[in-house]
Design an enzyme around this catalytic site. Structure first.
Site, PDB file in Angstrom:
ATOM      1  NE  ARG A 280      -1.695   1.821   3.541  1.00 18.38           N
ATOM      2  CZ  ARG A 280      -1.531   1.575   4.839  1.00 18.38           C
ATOM      3  NH1 ARG A 280      -2.171   0.585   5.409  1.00 18.38           N
ATOM      4  NH2 ARG A 280      -0.701   2.306   5.567  1.00 18.38           N
ATOM      5  CG  HIS A 284      -6.096   2.106   6.417  1.00 19.93           C
ATOM      6  ND1 HIS A 284      -6.240   0.835   5.922  1.00 19.93           N
ATOM      7  CD2 HIS A 284      -7.261   2.409   7.041  1.00 19.93           C
ATOM      8  CE1 HIS A 284      -7.435   0.366   6.251  1.00 19.93           C
ATOM      9  NE2 HIS A 284      -8.078   1.315   6.918  1.00 19.93           N
ATOM     10  CE1 TYR A 293       1.414   2.397   8.847  1.00 20.24           C
ATOM     11  CE2 TYR A 293       0.245   4.163   9.945  1.00 20.24           C
ATOM     12  CZ  TYR A 293       0.388   3.317   8.866  1.00 20.24           C
ATOM     13  OH  TYR A 293      -0.483   3.398   7.811  1.00 20.24           O
TER      14      TYR A 293
END
Length: 401
Positions: A280, A284, A293
């Site tokens: 990805r 998100h 993160y």
């Protein structure tokens, strides 16, 4: 000594990953899958130069729509957007591997699947704007509406597949009639109970369904390594469902694996599971911040594995693409982005009570009562001097009385 083992062997190293196109575009022959791609030849050849150029254009187009949707969300025109940036090969490949009669059940990020099935991007954007409750006719386009709740579509997909069995359109030997279901979800959804329950039903009834998970490495901020101590491809084997791990940024490998799995499901050989290893490249959703993160070094590493760049390199090696074709694709993609921009900016707000209109085929007293209550609710927000607003609400109430 206990019969239980406290450690798990390094099974990741033992789980092979199918790849037909390397990151530099080099093609690796594969006897079985090359035969699957060739099909019956002619228009059925999934790896013909004409098809390859079409996949390239599809991926360029859907990426442009994806980037424009992100921009529109930042402008306040969409409530949210879930980008599929970097996952174009997995989706375009899976979409084109299916037959016309197959039924596809996506989650909320399958923009390439939608494109491959003929669903215009503006329909997706309207859903994320909150003015559409679906966007297309699932029966006409053989594609289920987007599903937001993680894993919730997997039981629906299996139920539909079991229905196909009862309709007598599985294992008849007629390629124009036999039908299968492709259920799509992410690595995070594969950890949901609904997926495990779906494996149980699919395996027990030999349902004609192919489970296709796009392992994009992150379930929001949770890496796959935390979700599972073994490769995701191994999860279904406890149910006796055959599975395979595929390079998700390799459109040819995806095409071959999904086509083979769907062919087997249609023939009555039961369910299959495919783990497409991809990445990805964006957040998100537009409410996410990957810098909290995810290391930038990881993003740079995967950028070199870009599925569009990979296919372009392969076509260049075949001498089946030139700068004029690339420029034409880029121009079409820009035109699509601009069309989406103007469409969304030019939309009028929907009728606020329109959601009550199609709740039931016939008038229902509870729905009518709720509609009356809602009209009273929105009327209180009109300015005291705004007689037009109150008159409009009163008129609607009168029409619905």
């Amino acid at each position: 000594m206990s019969v239980f083992r406290s450690t798990i062997p390094d099974v990741a190293a033992e789980e092979p990953m199918i790849q037909l196109l390397a990151a530099d575009g080099t093609r690796t022959p594969h006897a079985e899958l090359d035969e699957v791609l060739a099909g019956r030849g002619g228009e059925d050849d999934l790896a013909s130069p004409q098809r390859l150029r079409g996949y390239y254009r599809d991926m360029v187009m859907i990426r442009a729509a994806d980037l424009e949707a992100t921009s529109l969300q930042r402008q306040g025109q969409l409530g949210l957007w879930a980008s599929a940036l970097g996952q174009e090969a997995a989706q375009i490949g899976a979409g084109h591997a299916s037959r016309e009669q197959d039924y596809l059940v996506p989650t909320y990020r399958e923009h390439g699947i939608a494109w491959a099935r003929g669903i215009e991007p503006w329909r997706l954007l309207e859903s994320y704007r909150g003015v559409s409750h679906g966007g297309w006719d699932p029966n006409e386009l053989r594609t289920h509406p987007y599903m937001i709740v993680l894993g919730s579509q997997a039981p629906h997909a299996v139920g539909y597949a079991m229905g196909l069995q009862r309709d007598g359109v599985v294992g008849t030997g007629d390629p124009e009639t036999d039908t299968a279901v492709l259920a799509l979800f992410g690595d995070g959804a594969s950890s949901e109970g609904e997926v495990s329950e779906s494996f149980t039903f699919a395996a027990s009834f030999d349902a004609p369904v192919v489970f296709f998970t796009q392992n994009n490495q992150w379930a929001i901020s949770v890496p796959t390594s935390v979700q599972s101590r073994v490769p995701l491809a191994q999860r279904s084997r406890g149910w006796g469902i055959p599975s395979v791990r595929v390079d998700g940024n390799d459109v040819l490998a995806i095409l071959a694996a999904v086509r083979e799995a769907l062919d087997a499901a249609r023939a009555g050989e039961g369910p299959r599971f495919i783990e497409a290893v991809t990445y990805r490249m964006a957040a998100h959703t537009t409410s996410d911040d990957t810098s909290r993160y995810r290391p930038s070094s990881e993003e740079e590493e995967w950028a070199e594995k870009d599925p569009i760049l990979r296919l372009r390199r392969h076509l260049e090696q075949l001498e089946e693409i030139d700068e004029a074709f690339i420029a034409r694709c880029d121009e079409e993609a820009h035109d699509l982005a601009m069309a989406l921009h103007h469409h969304i900016h030019g939309m009028e707000d929907p009728d606020p009570v329109g959601m009550f209109t199609h709740a039931y085929a016939e008038p229902h007293p509870i729905v009518e009562a709720e509609r009356e209550q809602y009209l009273d609710y929105i009327a209180q927000f009109e300015d005291e001097g705004d007689d037009v607003g109150r008159d409009d609400a009163a008129e609607q109430k009168g029409e619905l009385a």
